[in-house]
Design an enzyme around this catalytic site. Structure first.
Site, PDB file in Angstrom:
ATOM      1  N   LYS A  30       0.847  -1.198   0.000  1.00  0.00           N
ATOM      2  CA  LYS A  30       0.000   0.000   0.000  1.00  0.00           C
ATOM      3  C   LYS A  30       0.880   1.246   0.000  1.00  0.00           C
ATOM      4  O   LYS A  30       0.588   2.222  -0.698  1.00  0.00           O
ATOM      5  CB  LYS A  30      -0.933  -0.023   1.216  1.00  0.00           C
ATOM      6  CG  LYS A  30      -2.032  -1.066   1.065  1.00  0.00           C
ATOM      7  CD  LYS A  30      -2.753  -1.419   2.353  1.00  0.00           C
ATOM      8  CE  LYS A  30      -3.668  -2.613   2.106  1.00  0.00           C
ATOM      9  NZ  LYS A  30      -4.217  -3.188   3.327  1.00  0.00           N
ATOM     10  N   GLN A  64      -5.106  -2.103   9.462  1.00  0.00           N
ATOM     11  CA  GLN A  64      -4.775  -3.367   8.813  1.00  0.00           C
ATOM     12  C   GLN A  64      -5.333  -4.530   9.624  1.00  0.00           C
ATOM     13  O   GLN A  64      -5.078  -4.653  10.824  1.00  0.00           O
ATOM     14  CB  GLN A  64      -3.241  -3.489   8.663  1.00  0.00           C
ATOM     15  CG  GLN A  64      -2.788  -4.710   7.899  1.00  0.00           C
ATOM     16  CD  GLN A  64      -3.257  -4.691   6.439  1.00  0.00           C
ATOM     17  OE1 GLN A  64      -3.181  -3.678   5.760  1.00  0.00           O
ATOM     18  NE2 GLN A  64      -3.742  -5.825   5.956  1.00  0.00           N
ATOM     19  N   ASP A 103     -11.450   1.801   3.444  1.00  0.00           N
ATOM     20  CA  ASP A 103     -11.690   0.365   3.234  1.00  0.00           C
ATOM     21  C   ASP A 103     -13.178   0.079   3.032  1.00  0.00           C
ATOM     22  O   ASP A 103     -13.543  -1.007   2.568  1.00  0.00           O
ATOM     23  CB  ASP A 103     -11.202  -0.433   4.462  1.00  0.00           C
ATOM     24  CG  ASP A 103      -9.938  -1.228   4.169  1.00  0.00           C
ATOM     25  OD1 ASP A 103      -9.606  -1.413   2.977  1.00  0.00           O
ATOM     26  OD2 ASP A 103      -9.285  -1.669   5.136  1.00  0.00           O
TER      27      ASP A 103
END
Ligand code: NDP
Length: 284
Positions: free
Chosen positions: A53, A97, A120
């Site tokens: 990322k 994460q 997300d």
């Protein structure tokens, strides 16, 4: 006849090119889109995902920050980090994460992220908006899979779509997106009776179960579009949930693993972050 390959690498490249242009346009106005990734612990797979990322941010000119918290971090420390990122106007997207180390409450952490910074798309508000068909942040993997279908000009309205897997991050949002595009959607899971009877009806078959090569050619309709979300490591190599070789002899379109949906996920994360920055800038 062998299926047409839906090339995630090439499609993701196209998305990234457009994101780069949007980053440049924001920068020209004085706004640098910023992504904050919060990583708790030292899980090697998570470290790799976070590094990927960061590399994507660098490629496209976004500002990326990784906040590393120790494995022993408490729920309070994690929540404090999220609150600080919520208040930081240079952070447009926040990503925690997953999975978090045992003992930390994932749902509580995700619920703290401001919905506008939830790149997300896992926040209850964004999941709810998707369910209602309202505008919101859409989870990166299903958004990427839909983008692949659309960029190949595959028509969705009126088609029988079958989604195998019902997770909150892939299966359910994928089904909602297909429904929004007017497919007739069936969701299958581990308790589905006679799975092949369902999958054989699918004009569009999306598989996200995490079982290597589980979907065999006899489970697929001739001329189907097969989207394989699965990422499984077998004997040191990546493979999907679909038995790629035989299925590609039967399908009209198929996504490979690797080089398929996985490539789209990060591209969509970058797009969601730029969108969040554009909206924050417009709302100032
Ligand atoms: P989860 O483990 O959260 O969910 C798996 C789903 O598959 C569950 O709904 C489960 O059913 C269903 N399932 C399991 N076994 C069967 C079976 N035999 N028949 C029918 N359904 C079954 O997985 P995720 O959604 O997180 O991930 C799925 C796969 O996609 C994994 O391989 C993962 O690595 C990959 N992935 C890839 C991404 C990418 O970027 N390409 C991103 C995210 C995930 P039940 O609910 O009944 O238990």
């Amino acid at each position: 006849m062998a299926a047409v390959l839906l090339d995630g690498k090439a499609i993701a490249q196209g998305v990234e090119d457009r994101v780069r242009d949007r980053v440049d346009a924001l920068k020209a106005k004085g706004c640098i889109p910023g992504l904050m990734v919060i990583l708790v612990g030292e899980d090697p797979a998570s470290q790799t995902y976070v590094n990927n990322k960061e590399k994507a941010c660098q490629r496209l000119g976004l500002r990326s920050r990784i906040l590393r918290l120790p494995q022993s971090a408490s729920q309070e420390e994690l929540e404090e980090a999220i609150r600080a990122a919520n208040e930081d106007s240079s952070v447009h997207g926040i990503l925690v994460q997953l999975p978090l180390p045992k003992g930390l409450n994932e749902a509580r952490a995700l619920a703290l992220i401001l919905p506008g910074k939830d790149v997300d798309g896992f926040h209850d508000i964004n999941a709810g908006r998707l369910m209602r068909g309202d505008k919101g942040v859409v989870a990166c993997t299903p958004k990427g899979a839909m983008h692949m279908l659309k960029s190949a000009g595959i028509s969705i309205a009126g088609k029988e779509a079958v989604v195998v897997g019902r997770s909150n991050i892939v299966g359910k949002p994928m089904a909602m997106l297909l429904l929004q595009e007017n497919a007739t959607v069936t969701m299958c899971h581990s308790r589905t009776q006679d799975l092949p009877a369902h999958t054989r009806q699918a004009d569009i078959l999306v598989v996200a179960i995490g079982r290597p090569r589980f979907i065999t050619a006899d489970m697929v309709k001739d001329g189907a579009v097969v989207v394989d979300v699965g990422m499984n490591r077998v004997d040191g190599k990546w493979c999907g949930d679909v038995d790629f070789g035989p299925v590609s002899e039967r399908a009209a379109y198929i996504t490979p693993v690797p080089g398929g949906v996985g490539k789209m996920t990060i591209a969509m994360l970058m797009e969601n972050t730029v969108l969040a920055a554009e909206e924050a800038w417009a709302g100032q």
